[in-house]
Design a protein around this motif. Structure first.
Motif, mmCIF file in Angstrom:
data_model
loop_
_atom_site.group_PDB
_atom_site.id
_atom_site.type_symbol
_atom_site.label_atom_id
_atom_site.label_comp_id
_atom_site.label_asym_id
_atom_site.label_seq_id
_atom_site.Cartn_x
_atom_site.Cartn_y
_atom_site.Cartn_z
ATOM 1 N N GLY A 133 0.800 -1.236 0.000
ATOM 2 C CA GLY A 133 0.000 0.000 0.000
ATOM 3 C C GLY A 133 0.826 1.275 0.000
ATOM 4 N N ALA A 134 2.118 1.162 0.346
ATOM 5 C CA ALA A 134 2.944 2.375 0.390
ATOM 6 C C ALA A 134 3.337 2.848 -0.996
ATOM 7 C CB ALA A 134 4.204 2.126 1.216
ATOM 8 N N ASP A 135 3.287 1.960 -1.966
ATOM 9 C CA ASP A 135 3.647 2.430 -3.317
ATOM 10 C C ASP A 135 2.639 1.991 -4.375
ATOM 11 O OD1 ASP A 135 4.797 -0.271 -3.470
ATOM 12 O OD2 ASP A 135 6.593 0.590 -2.550
ATOM 13 N N ILE A 136 2.855 0.820 -4.988
ATOM 14 C CA ILE A 136 2.038 0.527 -6.170
ATOM 15 C C ILE A 136 0.762 -0.246 -5.874
ATOM 16 C CG2 ILE A 136 4.033 0.595 -7.694
ATOM 17 C CD1 ILE A 136 3.930 -2.474 -7.733
ATOM 18 N N GLY A 137 0.574 -0.665 -4.626
ATOM 19 C CA GLY A 137 -0.572 -1.521 -4.313
ATOM 20 C C GLY A 137 -1.927 -0.975 -4.772
ATOM 21 N N PRO A 138 -2.301 0.236 -4.336
ATOM 22 C CA PRO A 138 -3.637 0.723 -4.705
ATOM 23 C C PRO A 138 -3.836 0.835 -6.219
ATOM 24 C CG PRO A 138 -2.750 2.003 -2.885
ATOM 25 C CD PRO A 138 -1.650 1.119 -3.364
ATOM 26 N N ASN A 139 -2.798 1.349 -6.925
ATOM 27 C CA ASN A 139 -3.042 1.562 -8.352
ATOM 28 C C ASN A 139 -3.019 0.267 -9.154
ATOM 29 O OD1 ASN A 139 -0.338 1.107 -9.289
ATOM 30 N ND2 ASN A 139 0.219 3.180 -8.666
ATOM 31 N N GLN A 140 -2.462 -0.797 -8.595
ATOM 32 C CA GLN A 140 -2.510 -2.079 -9.297
ATOM 33 C C GLN A 140 -3.761 -2.868 -8.916
ATOM 34 O OE1 GLN A 140 0.330 -3.073 -11.633
ATOM 35 N NE2 GLN A 140 -0.031 -0.895 -11.391
ATOM 36 N N PHE A 141 -4.008 -2.953 -7.624
ATOM 37 C CA PHE A 141 -5.067 -3.853 -7.147
ATOM 38 C C PHE A 141 -6.460 -3.298 -7.440
ATOM 39 C CE2 PHE A 141 -6.611 -6.553 -3.334
ATOM 40 C CZ PHE A 141 -6.721 -7.671 -4.135
ATOM 41 N N MET A 142 -6.566 -1.968 -7.597
ATOM 42 C CA MET A 142 -7.898 -1.405 -7.856
ATOM 43 C C MET A 142 -8.504 -2.001 -9.131
ATOM 44 S SD MET A 142 -7.730 2.344 -9.658
ATOM 45 C CE MET A 142 -9.081 2.063 -10.785
ATOM 46 N N VAL A 201 -9.377 8.897 -7.256
ATOM 47 C CA VAL A 201 -9.890 7.516 -7.190
ATOM 48 C C VAL A 201 -8.987 6.675 -6.285
ATOM 49 C CG1 VAL A 201 -10.237 5.431 -8.574
ATOM 50 C CG2 VAL A 201 -11.030 7.647 -9.444
ATOM 51 N N LEU A 202 -7.690 6.772 -6.516
ATOM 52 C CA LEU A 202 -6.744 5.991 -5.711
ATOM 53 C C LEU A 202 -6.742 6.446 -4.255
ATOM 54 C CD1 LEU A 202 -3.779 5.832 -8.249
ATOM 55 C CD2 LEU A 202 -5.333 3.983 -7.628
ATOM 56 N N GLY A 203 -6.886 7.756 -4.067
ATOM 57 C CA GLY A 203 -6.914 8.296 -2.704
ATOM 58 C C GLY A 203 -8.076 7.745 -1.902
ATOM 59 N N SER A 204 -9.189 7.483 -2.568
ATOM 60 C CA SER A 204 -10.349 6.955 -1.826
ATOM 61 C C SER A 204 -10.057 5.545 -1.314
ATOM 62 C CB SER A 204 -11.608 6.987 -2.696
ATOM 63 O OG SER A 204 -11.498 6.106 -3.782
ATOM 64 N N ILE A 205 -9.277 4.783 -2.065
ATOM 65 C CA ILE A 205 -8.898 3.436 -1.592
ATOM 66 C C ILE A 205 -8.009 3.570 -0.351
ATOM 67 C CG2 ILE A 205 -7.610 1.342 -2.163
ATOM 68 C CD1 ILE A 205 -8.379 1.854 -5.118
ATOM 69 N N THR A 228 0.200 -7.248 -6.987
ATOM 70 C CA THR A 228 0.840 -6.354 -7.962
ATOM 71 C C THR A 228 0.559 -6.865 -9.380
ATOM 72 O OG1 THR A 228 2.963 -7.500 -7.750
ATOM 73 C CG2 THR A 228 2.623 -5.552 -6.379
ATOM 74 N N GLY A 229 1.460 -7.685 -9.929
ATOM 75 C CA GLY A 229 1.200 -8.173 -11.270
ATOM 76 C C GLY A 229 2.249 -9.145 -11.764
ATOM 77 N N SER A 230 2.042 -9.607 -12.986
ATOM 78 C CA SER A 230 2.908 -10.648 -13.556
ATOM 79 C C SER A 230 4.357 -10.198 -13.651
ATOM 80 C CB SER A 230 2.404 -11.037 -14.941
ATOM 81 O OG SER A 230 2.359 -9.903 -15.790
#
Lengths: 419, 291
Positions: free
Chosen positions: A191-200, A390-394, A271-273
């Motif tokens: 969640g400190a970096d790429i988590g929200p923008n990937q998992f959303m 959008v990401l901020g709301s997560i 995150t992702g592949s």
């Protein structure tokens, strides 16, 4: 209308100062073509691909002795701040790369993409995977690297525990409960970096199967306070409250989250592949595959996963060497060259007939043709401030806010930034 | 004595650099602030003062970033100044130990911001970070926090890092200021029977005011411009809780491609810093005493 090209040096100075003058790397692999050789400039931010691209460029120059390629790699943020501004006068970035989404839209609006529609090499790409590089029926850029930004999971662990890949939100929760009973954190969430923008992306893909949802949000036809987004936020809240993601997830970096999965303390990495190779580097015994949470009932599920292009190849419309630039992209789209790039970077590609050599690429290649994936919704938000809302709301919900309150706050920001 | 006109040529190199790297970008920013330029297109429109209107009335994140900047600045200015002053008093005398300690305290200053960000992100990591582990080890586990992930405290965690990063630099200024105070004044204070606090209040602090002015003004400006550390450690998150004006300007200019609006914010930001710095100079100037 005013011409402002005289101010460009000032802008570059500000950009350089803001990005701390982080160093770019330039490769000019050969000049054997001598004075007759036309040198093209290739700019991008993929520092990790330098070695393989150097080799590919050497092969290109051998095959095309009248063209040489100077490759300049900028750190990602510096590329955004200064690199693409160099495109304007046409002397740099005959071939360049662009992110999909806001960056693509901005470069397209500035008219810096050469229309590649009708070029023979376009047919080398999977037509379904290159639509994100199109605008107004023109192929402005060609997505190259194909990534599935949906959770990577420990397949071996699932088999040991007798777990099946869940096909519904109910099954997903049952799976997560079983993992918790075995002292395993279901999802490592950076969640400190790429988590929200990937998992959303995978969290919302079936809550809002309409691919135009963010376009509608941006033009005011949809709001974040409607069910599709509030439910997505409630699903995030459930993950947090039930312990399906680790404690203090918003403070966890991707390195820490990867360590959790590599050490088998967590079953999934949100995150992702693109992290599969690195995970195998940390723990070669892992058996990995991809799995997106289905947040609806099985009968309502439209998508099984998410795909995206990490970067797109393009030709600068201001370039005086467009034909040579197109030759280079044509070379990159040849299956054997694309295969070399794919195997040496450990990533899938949008190019047809690529032969994947590594086990992990082979084992997950079925996601390209056999699964119903959706282009990542986040990149369809073309206004970066709305994307941030959008990401901020997560993050707000994961920080303890009520989903509806978080949605309302985010919607206010959307309203402020809608064009 | 007649001064040759050619002496003015010596000003030219500095003036030229100042013009290129300050005057020109400032005028450019002012110019762009009245346009809708996206930073990429060949053309733009003049939009009057609408960018300024938007900043003052229609941009929640900009207002939030100013608030975050003020919180960050207050913590950094107070603690960086006090810590630097306290350490300066400790290492004031010249001997091997204090010279070594000065070098040690100054060491973080020579690190790059990215290195500092990396080190402190690791220290603050809630699961692997040494800060929470040390707190657990000494029985203060109840103080363990999600230092950068908790929106209520993340900006203060960044401020602590900033203090660690720059306090050594300010210490050197204080040491220089303290060493310039004549010993006779301390002897007089001693003869008059002043205790340590009275000596500090009536001799040290008033004579240190010029150094304190520099330290406080510089720290203020530095904390307003703490772009790289914040950018590398939190990127403004979670949920904009650490968004400061400098990172917001970067977002608006280079991610949202609204260069005109980013320029307007930059101009407002520059004016805010100038006002705060001016007020500090005024306030601290009144404390100065000369003997």
């Amino acid at each position: 209308m005013k011409n402002h090209s005289f101010l460009t040096p000032g802008i570059l100075a500000i950009g350089l100062l803001l990005t701390g003058c982080a160093g770019e790397s330039t490769s000019d692999t050969s000049n054997e073509g001598g004075e007759d050789s036309t040198q093209i400039s290739f700019i991008h931010w993929r520092g990790e691909d330098k070695a393989v691209l150097d080799d590919i460029i050497a092969q290109f120059e051998e095959e095309n002795p009248d063209i040489s390629v100077e490759m300049t790699i900028y750190p990602s943020e510096q590329y955004q701040a200064t690199g693409q501004r160099l495109l304007q006068d046409g002397s740099t970035g005959d071939v360049f790369t662009s992110f999909p989404g806001a960056q693509f839209e901005a470069i397209a609006s500035a008219g810096l993409f050469e229309d590649l529609s009708g070029e023979d090499f376009v047919s080398n790409f999977d037509e379904e995977l290159i639509t994100v590089g199109q605008k107004d029926e023109a192929q402005l850029a060609l997505p190259y690297q194909l990534v599935f930004n949906m959770p990577v999971y420990n397949k071996g662990m699932f088999e040991e525990l007798g777990l099946e890949v869940p096909k519904s939100w109910t099954e997903f929760q049952e799976m997560a409960d079983t993992l918790l009973e075995n002292d395993i954190t279901p999802i490592a969430f950076p969640g400190a970096d790429i988590g929200p923008n990937q998992f959303m992306n995978s969290m919302m893909m079936n809550n809002a199967p309409d691919e135009d949802i963010f376009e509608k949000l941006q033009n005011g036809e949809e709001t974040l306070t409607n069910e599709w987004w509030v439910k997505t936020l409630e699903d995030f809240q459930l993950l947090e409250q039930n312990g399906y993601i680790q404690d203090d997830a918003l403070g966890t970096s991707q390195d820490s989250a990867m360590a959790m999965v590599a050490n088998e303390e967590a079953a999934m990495l949100a995150t992702g592949s693109y992290h599969m190779s690195a995970l195998l580097g940390l723990n070669p015994d892992l058996q990995l595959d991809l799995m997106a949470p289905i947040t609806v009932e099985e009968s309502e599920a439209v998508y099984e996963g998410i795909n995206t292009a990490t970067f797109m190849l393009a030709v600068n419309s201001q370039s005086e060497k467009k034909e040579q630039a197109k030759e280079f992209i044509a070379f990159l789209s040849q299956p054997e060259i694309a295969s070399q790039y794919a195997n040496e970077t450990g990533q899938h590609l949008t190019v047809n007939d690529v032969e994947y050599e590594s086990e992990v690429l082979q084992n997950t290649a079925y996601w390209i043709d056999e699964r119903t994936t959706r282009f990542q919704p986040r990149f369809l938000i073309t206004n970066a401030q709305i994307e941030a809302a959008v990401l901020g709301s997560i993050e707000n919900v994961l920080g303890g806010a009520d989903p509806m309150t978080a949605a309302e706050e985010a919607q206010q920001l959307v309203d402020e930034n809608r064009e | 004595m007649k001064i040759s006109k050619s002496i003015y040529l010596f000003f030219l190199p500095g003036l030229l650099l100042y013009a290129i790297f300050f005057i020109y970008p400032t005028i450019s920013a002012l110019f762009y602030s009245f346009t809708d330029w996206d930073g990429l297109s060949q053309s733009f429109q003049f939009v009057g003062i609408s960018n300024y209107e938007r900043a003052f009335t229609g941009d929640t994140i900009f207002r939030k970033s100013i608030g975050n900047n003020l919180k960050f600045m207050l913590v950094v200015v107070v603690f960086q100044t006090l810590i630097a002053l306290a350490f300066a008093l400790i290492v004031l005398k010249n001997n091997k130990t204090t010279i070594f300690l000065r070098a040690l305290y100054f060491f973080p200053t020579i690190l790059s911001s990215v290195s500092v960000a990396f080190i402190w992100s690791f220290i603050y990591d809630p699961s692997l970070g040494i800060l929470n582990q040390v707190l657990e080890l000494v029985g203060l586990g109840f103080l363990a926090q999600n230092w950068l992930g908790n929106a209520d405290i993340a900006i203060y965690s960044l401020a602590v890092t900033q203090v660690w990063f720059h306090a050594g630099q300010m210490l050197i200024i204080f040491v220089a200021g303290l060493q310039a105070i004549p010993d006779e004044l301390y002897e007089v204070a001693k003869i008059e029977g002043a205790n340590k606090w009275q000596t500090f209040r009536t001799v040290t602090w008033p004579l240190l005011a010029p150094s304190a002015t520099i330290v406080i003004a510089y720290t203020t400006i530095q904390s307003f411009k703490a772009f790289d550390l914040v950018f590398a450690m939190t990127g403004g998150g979670p949920n904009n809780s650490t968004e400061i004006v400098a990172t917001y300007i970067f977002d608006i200019a280079f991610r949202s491609y609204q260069f005109g609006y980013a320029s307007a914010i930059s101009v407002i930001f520059m004016i805010i810093i100038a006002i705060i710095t001016f007020l500090q100079f005024k306030a601290l100037r009144s404390d100065r005493i000369s003997y």
